[in-house]
Design a protein around this motif. Sequence first.
Motif, PDB file in Angstrom:
ATOM      1  N   ASP A  76       0.861  -1.239   0.006  1.00 11.48           N
ATOM      2  CA  ASP A  76       0.093   0.012  -0.108  1.00 11.48           C
ATOM      3  C   ASP A  76       0.858   1.240   0.127  1.00 11.48           C
ATOM      4  OD1 ASP A  76      -1.896   1.795   0.220  1.00 11.48           O
ATOM      5  OD2 ASP A  76      -2.526   1.423   2.187  1.00 11.48           O
ATOM      6  N   VAL A  77       1.210   1.600  -1.092  1.00  8.54           N
ATOM      7  CA  VAL A  77       2.345   2.620  -1.315  1.00  8.54           C
ATOM      8  C   VAL A  77       1.708   4.008  -0.817  1.00  8.54           C
ATOM      9  CG1 VAL A  77       3.545   3.883  -3.158  1.00  8.54           C
ATOM     10  CG2 VAL A  77       3.463   1.441  -3.182  1.00  8.54           C
ATOM     11  N   GLU A  78       0.568   4.284  -1.042  1.00  7.62           N
ATOM     12  CA  GLU A  78      -0.033   5.729  -0.948  1.00  7.62           C
ATOM     13  C   GLU A  78       0.034   5.877   0.594  1.00  7.62           C
ATOM     14  OE1 GLU A  78      -0.673   8.331  -2.859  1.00  7.62           O
ATOM     15  OE2 GLU A  78       0.216   6.665  -4.422  1.00  7.62           O
ATOM     16  N   SER A  79      -0.588   4.823   1.345  1.00  9.41           N
ATOM     17  CA  SER A  79      -0.655   5.131   2.693  1.00  9.41           C
ATOM     18  C   SER A  79       0.782   5.264   3.647  1.00  9.41           C
ATOM     19  CB  SER A  79      -1.570   4.159   3.343  1.00  9.41           C
ATOM     20  OG  SER A  79      -0.863   2.858   3.497  1.00  9.41           O
ATOM     21  N   LYS A  80       1.798   4.996   3.068  1.00 11.82           N
ATOM     22  CA  LYS A  80       3.020   5.059   3.625  1.00 11.82           C
ATOM     23  C   LYS A  80       3.958   6.125   3.783  1.00 11.82           C
ATOM     24  CE  LYS A  80       3.671   0.099   4.407  1.00 11.82           C
ATOM     25  NZ  LYS A  80       4.703  -0.997   4.642  1.00 11.82           N
ATOM     26  N   ASN A  81       4.474   6.517   4.482  1.00 16.14           N
ATOM     27  CA  ASN A  81       5.622   7.940   4.214  1.00 16.14           C
ATOM     28  C   ASN A  81       6.908   7.113   3.573  1.00 16.14           C
ATOM     29  OD1 ASN A  81       7.570   6.781   6.205  1.00 16.14           O
ATOM     30  ND2 ASN A  81       6.615   7.823   7.822  1.00 16.14           N
ATOM     31  N   SER A 140      10.997  11.916  -3.818  1.00 13.33           N
ATOM     32  CA  SER A 140      10.177  13.173  -3.984  1.00 13.33           C
ATOM     33  C   SER A 140       8.894  13.575  -3.289  1.00 13.33           C
ATOM     34  CB  SER A 140       9.838  13.332  -5.667  1.00 13.33           C
ATOM     35  OG  SER A 140      10.978  13.607  -6.460  1.00 13.33           O
ATOM     36  N   LYS A 141       8.334  12.418  -2.893  1.00  8.95           N
ATOM     37  CA  LYS A 141       7.188  12.365  -2.202  1.00  8.95           C
ATOM     38  C   LYS A 141       7.437  12.610  -0.807  1.00  8.95           C
ATOM     39  CE  LYS A 141       3.968   9.098  -0.071  1.00  8.95           C
ATOM     40  NZ  LYS A 141       3.437   7.723   0.150  1.00  8.95           N
ATOM     41  N   GLY A 142       8.654  12.465  -0.386  1.00  7.92           N
ATOM     42  CA  GLY A 142       9.162  12.427   1.067  1.00  7.92           C
ATOM     43  C   GLY A 142       9.468  14.193   1.070  1.00  7.92           C
ATOM     44  N   VAL A 143       9.992  14.725  -0.116  1.00  9.31           N
ATOM     45  CA  VAL A 143      10.516  16.085  -0.067  1.00  9.31           C
ATOM     46  C   VAL A 143       9.263  16.968  -0.304  1.00  9.31           C
ATOM     47  CG1 VAL A 143      11.647  17.808  -1.433  1.00  9.31           C
ATOM     48  CG2 VAL A 143      12.817  15.775  -1.048  1.00  9.31           C
ATOM     49  N   SER A 145       6.151  16.278   1.064  1.00  6.81           N
ATOM     50  CA  SER A 145       5.332  16.243   2.188  1.00  6.81           C
ATOM     51  C   SER A 145       6.361  16.742   3.372  1.00  6.81           C
ATOM     52  CB  SER A 145       4.868  14.979   2.439  1.00  6.81           C
ATOM     53  OG  SER A 145       6.262  14.192   2.862  1.00  6.81           O
ATOM     54  N   ASN A 146       7.433  17.289   3.419  1.00 10.10           N
ATOM     55  CA  ASN A 146       8.295  17.712   4.253  1.00 10.10           C
ATOM     56  C   ASN A 146       8.657  16.942   5.132  1.00 10.10           C
ATOM     57  OD1 ASN A 146       8.402  20.589   3.485  1.00 10.10           O
ATOM     58  ND2 ASN A 146       6.423  20.985   4.280  1.00 10.10           N
ATOM     59  N   GLU A 147       8.519  15.577   4.692  1.00 10.79           N
ATOM     60  CA  GLU A 147       9.179  14.405   5.657  1.00 10.79           C
ATOM     61  C   GLU A 147      10.847  14.676   5.224  1.00 10.79           C
ATOM     62  OE1 GLU A 147       9.512   9.620   5.634  1.00 10.79           O
ATOM     63  OE2 GLU A 147       8.040  10.624   4.205  1.00 10.79           O
ATOM     64  N   PHE A 148      11.238  14.811   4.195  1.00 17.12           N
ATOM     65  CA  PHE A 148      12.577  15.072   3.734  1.00 17.12           C
ATOM     66  C   PHE A 148      13.046  16.331   3.700  1.00 17.12           C
ATOM     67  CE2 PHE A 148      12.581  10.264   1.856  1.00 17.12           C
ATOM     68  CZ  PHE A 148      12.831   9.858   2.978  1.00 17.12           C
ATOM     69  N   LYS A 149      14.284  16.785   3.929  1.00 17.43           N
ATOM     70  CA  LYS A 149      14.710  18.099   3.420  1.00 17.43           C
ATOM     71  C   LYS A 149      14.946  18.240   2.076  1.00 17.43           C
ATOM     72  CE  LYS A 149      19.253  16.883   4.534  1.00 17.43           C
ATOM     73  NZ  LYS A 149      20.351  16.672   5.412  1.00 17.43           N
ATOM     74  N   LYS A 150      14.877  19.630   1.450  1.00 18.39           N
ATOM     75  CA  LYS A 150      15.156  19.661   0.133  1.00 18.39           C
ATOM     76  C   LYS A 150      16.563  19.091  -0.217  1.00 18.39           C
ATOM     77  CE  LYS A 150      11.496  22.566  -0.884  1.00 18.39           C
ATOM     78  NZ  LYS A 150      10.715  21.563  -1.138  1.00 18.39           N
ATOM     79  N   LEU A 151      16.791  18.516  -1.199  1.00 16.79           N
ATOM     80  CA  LEU A 151      17.913  17.650  -1.643  1.00 16.79           C
ATOM     81  C   LEU A 151      17.868  17.329  -2.986  1.00 16.79           C
ATOM     82  CD1 LEU A 151      16.718  14.543  -1.660  1.00 16.79           C
ATOM     83  CD2 LEU A 151      17.229  14.436   0.629  1.00 16.79           C
ATOM     84  N   ASP A 152      19.159  16.909  -3.482  1.00 10.11           N
ATOM     85  CA  ASP A 152      19.330  16.611  -4.816  1.00 10.11           C
ATOM     86  C   ASP A 152      18.649  15.148  -5.075  1.00 10.11           C
ATOM     87  OD1 ASP A 152      20.065  15.531  -7.332  1.00 10.11           O
ATOM     88  OD2 ASP A 152      22.188  16.699  -7.088  1.00 10.11           O
TER      89      ASP A 152
END
Length: 197
Positions: A76-81, A140-143, A145-152
């Motif tokens: 279930d890809v959509e429901s996971k971070n 990109s999903k993490g970036v 959603s602000n889960e991940f910082k801005k990165l390359d």
Amino acid sequence: MENKSKDNSKEQILEAAMKVFVKNGFSETRMDDIAENSGLSKGAIYHHYKSKKDLFLALIDFWEEYFFFKIFFNKDVESKNSADLLRDMAKDMIETFKNRKYILLAELEFWSLANHDEDVRAKTEALYIKLMKLIRTIISKGVDSNEFKKLDVDVAALSVMTSLQGVIWFSIFQDKNISAEQYLNNVIEFIIFGFQK
């Protein structure tokens, strides 16, 4: 019913071919070896594949469809971070290592022949483009959603890809100080920590 039977025999051939190519290498593999390992006749193999190279090229698609995307896209890809999706990829790789190590070793055969054959190189490159796209999408999903910082995202995806492929090393060599599972679980956590805000 006939198509299902045809699909089953093709899968039987491809599964056997993967094991034989891993054991013998491309140049030392004979269609007779694959026939013997599959339990089918050589004629049945030639019914589906016109040559050993044609079979090898089909094996790259088989590897992609049955051993990577099939595992991952059943989740279930959509429901996971994004962090949990990366952890799931690592878990899938460990399960493959434990239960079907020959699948990882098949990658080495793909790489080896890709170095000498343009058709195999193109097919292998297309596979890795898809894998990288999948990993980029997760990051990109993490970036976004602000889960991940801005990165390359390209560099980040490559770091995940090479870490996952590091398990292949354990398929060839045994390390008394660290297991494949320890390696991958730790390295994926290092990567996630580096990605997080």
